[in-house]
Motif scaffolding. Structure first.
Motif, PDB file in Angstrom:
ATOM      1  N   GLN A 179       0.830  -1.200   0.000  1.00 28.66           N
ATOM      2  CA  GLN A 179       0.000   0.000   0.000  1.00 28.66           C
ATOM      3  C   GLN A 179       0.872   1.260   0.000  1.00 28.66           C
ATOM      4  O   GLN A 179       0.672   2.184  -0.786  1.00 28.66           O
ATOM      5  CB  GLN A 179      -0.887  -0.045   1.255  1.00 28.66           C
ATOM      6  CG  GLN A 179      -1.779   1.140   1.455  1.00 28.66           C
ATOM      7  CD  GLN A 179      -2.944   1.111   0.481  1.00 28.66           C
ATOM      8  OE1 GLN A 179      -3.174   0.113  -0.201  1.00 28.66           O
ATOM      9  NE2 GLN A 179      -3.663   2.225   0.400  1.00 28.66           N
TER      10      GLN A 179
ATOM     11  N   ARG B 139       2.586   1.763  -3.348  1.00 34.05           N
ATOM     12  CA  ARG B 139       1.672   2.204  -4.408  1.00 34.05           C
ATOM     13  C   ARG B 139       1.341   3.678  -4.258  1.00 34.05           C
ATOM     14  O   ARG B 139       1.157   4.386  -5.236  1.00 34.05           O
ATOM     15  CB  ARG B 139       0.392   1.365  -4.400  1.00 34.05           C
ATOM     16  CG  ARG B 139       0.638  -0.056  -4.877  1.00 34.05           C
ATOM     17  CD  ARG B 139      -0.604  -0.722  -5.457  1.00 34.05           C
ATOM     18  NE  ARG B 139      -0.222  -1.903  -6.199  1.00 34.05           N
ATOM     19  CZ  ARG B 139       0.046  -3.092  -5.626  1.00 34.05           C
ATOM     20  NH1 ARG B 139      -0.084  -3.232  -4.323  1.00 34.05           N
ATOM     21  NH2 ARG B 139       0.428  -4.114  -6.360  1.00 34.05           N
TER      22      ARG B 139
ATOM     23  N   ARG C 223       3.154  -9.957  -3.341  1.00 33.46           N
ATOM     24  CA  ARG C 223       1.904  -9.260  -3.029  1.00 33.46           C
ATOM     25  C   ARG C 223       1.506  -9.620  -1.601  1.00 33.46           C
ATOM     26  O   ARG C 223       2.118 -10.502  -1.005  1.00 33.46           O
ATOM     27  CB  ARG C 223       0.817  -9.663  -4.018  1.00 33.46           C
ATOM     28  CG  ARG C 223       0.479 -11.125  -3.974  1.00 33.46           C
ATOM     29  CD  ARG C 223      -0.788 -11.458  -4.749  1.00 33.46           C
ATOM     30  NE  ARG C 223      -1.084 -12.848  -4.502  1.00 33.46           N
ATOM     31  CZ  ARG C 223      -1.277 -13.757  -5.448  1.00 33.46           C
ATOM     32  NH1 ARG C 223      -1.238 -13.427  -6.713  1.00 33.46           N
ATOM     33  NH2 ARG C 223      -1.534 -15.013  -5.119  1.00 33.46           N
TER      34      ARG C 223
ATOM     35  N   GLU D   1      -4.480 -10.858  -1.881  1.00 30.90           N
ATOM     36  CA  GLU D   1      -5.210  -9.786  -2.565  1.00 30.90           C
ATOM     37  C   GLU D   1      -4.233  -8.915  -3.345  1.00 30.90           C
ATOM     38  O   GLU D   1      -3.086  -8.741  -2.954  1.00 30.90           O
ATOM     39  CB  GLU D   1      -5.919  -8.897  -1.536  1.00 30.90           C
ATOM     40  CG  GLU D   1      -7.099  -9.565  -0.881  1.00 30.90           C
ATOM     41  CD  GLU D   1      -7.390  -8.934   0.476  1.00 30.90           C
ATOM     42  OE1 GLU D   1      -6.948  -7.794   0.713  1.00 30.90           O
ATOM     43  OE2 GLU D   1      -8.046  -9.605   1.285  1.00 30.90           O
ATOM     44  N   GLY D   2      -4.755  -8.337  -4.431  1.00 32.48           N
ATOM     45  CA  GLY D   2      -3.980  -7.313  -5.143  1.00 32.48           C
ATOM     46  C   GLY D   2      -3.005  -7.893  -6.137  1.00 32.48           C
ATOM     47  O   GLY D   2      -2.660  -9.069  -6.113  1.00 32.48           O
TER      48      GLY D   2
END
Ligand SMILES: [Zn+2]
Length: 444
Positions: A305, A308, A356, A361-362
């Motif tokens: 997170q 990003r 990841r 997720e993601g």
């Protein structure tokens, strides 16, 4: 051969190695209020309020705050911390270990005792001189936390570690030797020492140690980019190899320039720690200078997170390369950086393959840097070859490991780790043929 679930019942492998961690800090973190899992400032303060109760009468220490994982995207303020700690001195350590926040009581205590003035900034650098007057954890308490940590590592199959602490003095190395000798630490221990511990008159060459000793691999350099060259020159003036903390592009550039200006070390191997964001051209220069790299796949699963939000798509593509480092023939090992992450060798393998969050997720971060499970396995075993004594330059990966005693460092797993199954268990861990984990805990 394809790894297959039916083919084997248990698997014996060379023991796992954690190539960069901080034993004392990881033990101290276990004695602190854990702030690493909270997601808001009020939750952090609540953790501090409840956690501090167990440590009555002593300094309150918190560990693991990180503004990037808090919803407010900021550090707690001194006033907020004061509101839950009252008159007890309190120090909150950032998850990276680089920053500290002191409450008002701690500031008053240190203002009375410190040789150097206490700065006005609320968040201070952890290496600030006045912080040396902060009381350390009592040695006995620290020792039992260290024993717990070592047991946890043994249960994860770790047979050897490298303590990469940038402030390690020869005294600290002596402590490590003592802990290993008395079995407080069950793993083989390598260590780096602070750059200023290296002197031409010291006469101590690092890479030799007895079987119960601690092997010193070189000097750690952790400095802002513009301070790297001077420190590397000092270390290299004594012929020593360096391990340079270099995450950001300017740090990597400074590290490579300094090493190329100084020429190769008289023994051992230079390392770059982390290699977070190398620019195009950096990997070629790392390869040509014969430098090894340690990387932290857990950062990709735990900080996706943050990356990003703070990095451009192009930068995200360059982040913590693994596959391209291997493709360049650069010796590469993976590390937990404990206490920064609590990654195990098996979780590290999965992180290097998936890149990841562990929840699955993601999208992966820089998908093209993913590696196959077999390559990920090499990152957590001695096949990585970043910590060895002097290896001939240009000798490829897979060359004979010169340290024969390591051949009896083994881990027994319930299944082939390349299946990346969460069910994979560590059944036994052996150092020099002696069990340090498995069956009944040998220390009990
Ligand atoms: Zn570190």
């Amino acid at each position: 051969m394809e790894p297959g679930r039916d083919a084997v019942e248990s698997v014996v492998l060379p023991g796992f190695h954690d190539s960069h961690l901080h034993l004392r800090a990881a033990a101290a973190a276990r004695l602190s209020v854990d702030l690493s899992a909270v997601s808001t400032v009020p939750a952090l303060l609540e953790s501090l309020r409840t956690g501090a109760g167990d440590l009555e009468g002593r300094w309150i220490r918190g560990w693991g705050w990180d503004e990037s994982t808090l919803q407010e995207r900021r550090a707690p303020t001194v006033a907020e911390i004061d509101s839950v700690t009252a008159s007890r001195p309190c120090a909150l350590h950032h998850r990276t270990g680089k920053l500290v926040i002191l409450n008002s009581a701690a500031r008053r205590v240190l203002a009375r005792s410190a040789q150097t003035p206490v700065p006005l900034d609320e968040v201070v650098r952890a290496d600030a001189a006045f912080l040396r007057d902060m009381p350390r954890q009592p040695e006995g308490t620290l020792e039992s936390a260290l024993a717990d940590l070592s047991r946890e590592l043994a249960a994860a199959g770790v047979t050897s570690v490298t303590d990469a602490t940038a402030t390690n003095t020869w005294d600290d190395i002596q402590h490590l030797r003592d802990w290993v000798r008395r079995g407080v630490v069950r793993q083989r221990v390598n260590a780096l020492v602070a750059f200023d511990q290296v002197s031409s008159t010291g006469g101590l060459r690092g890479d030799s140690a007895s079987d119960d000793g601690v092997r010193v691999l070189g000097a750690k350099v952790a400095a802002p980019a513009d301070g790297i060259a001077e420190r590397v020159r000092h270390v290299r003036g004594c012929g020593w190899p360096v391990a340079i903390h270099a995450t950001e592009p300017d740090e990597i550039e400074a590290a490579l320039t300094a090493i190329s200006e100084c020429g190769p070390p008289a023994w051992g191997r230079d390392r770059i720690e982390h290699l977070g964001l190398p620019l195009p051209g950096h990997l070629e220069r790392i390869r040509d200078a014969g430098i090894a790299v340690t990387t932290n796949p857990a950062f990709l699963s735990e900080r996706g997170q943050k990356y990003r939000e703070s990095l451009s798509p192009v930068e995200q593509d360059w982040l913590y390369p693994v596959r391209s480092v291997l493709a360049h023939g650069i010796p590469l090992a993976a590390a937990s950086d404990r206490p920064v992450t609590a990654a195990t060798p098996l979780s590290t393998m999965a992180d290097a393959v998936h890149r990841r969050p562990r929840s699955g997720e993601g999208e992966p971060l820089s998908r093209h840097e993913r590696v196959a499970p077999d390559e990920a396995l090499a990152l957590v075993t001695d096949r990585a070859q970043v910590d060895g004594p002097a290896l001939d330059r240009g000798r490829g990966r897979g060359a004979a490991w010169p340290d024969l005693h390591l051949s009896a460092d083994l881990v027994v797993l319930s299944e082939d780790p390349r299946l990346l199954s969460e069910e994979c268990e560590v059944l036994g861990t052996f150092v020099g043929g002696r069990a340090i984990w498995g069956g009944e805990d040998p220390a009990e």
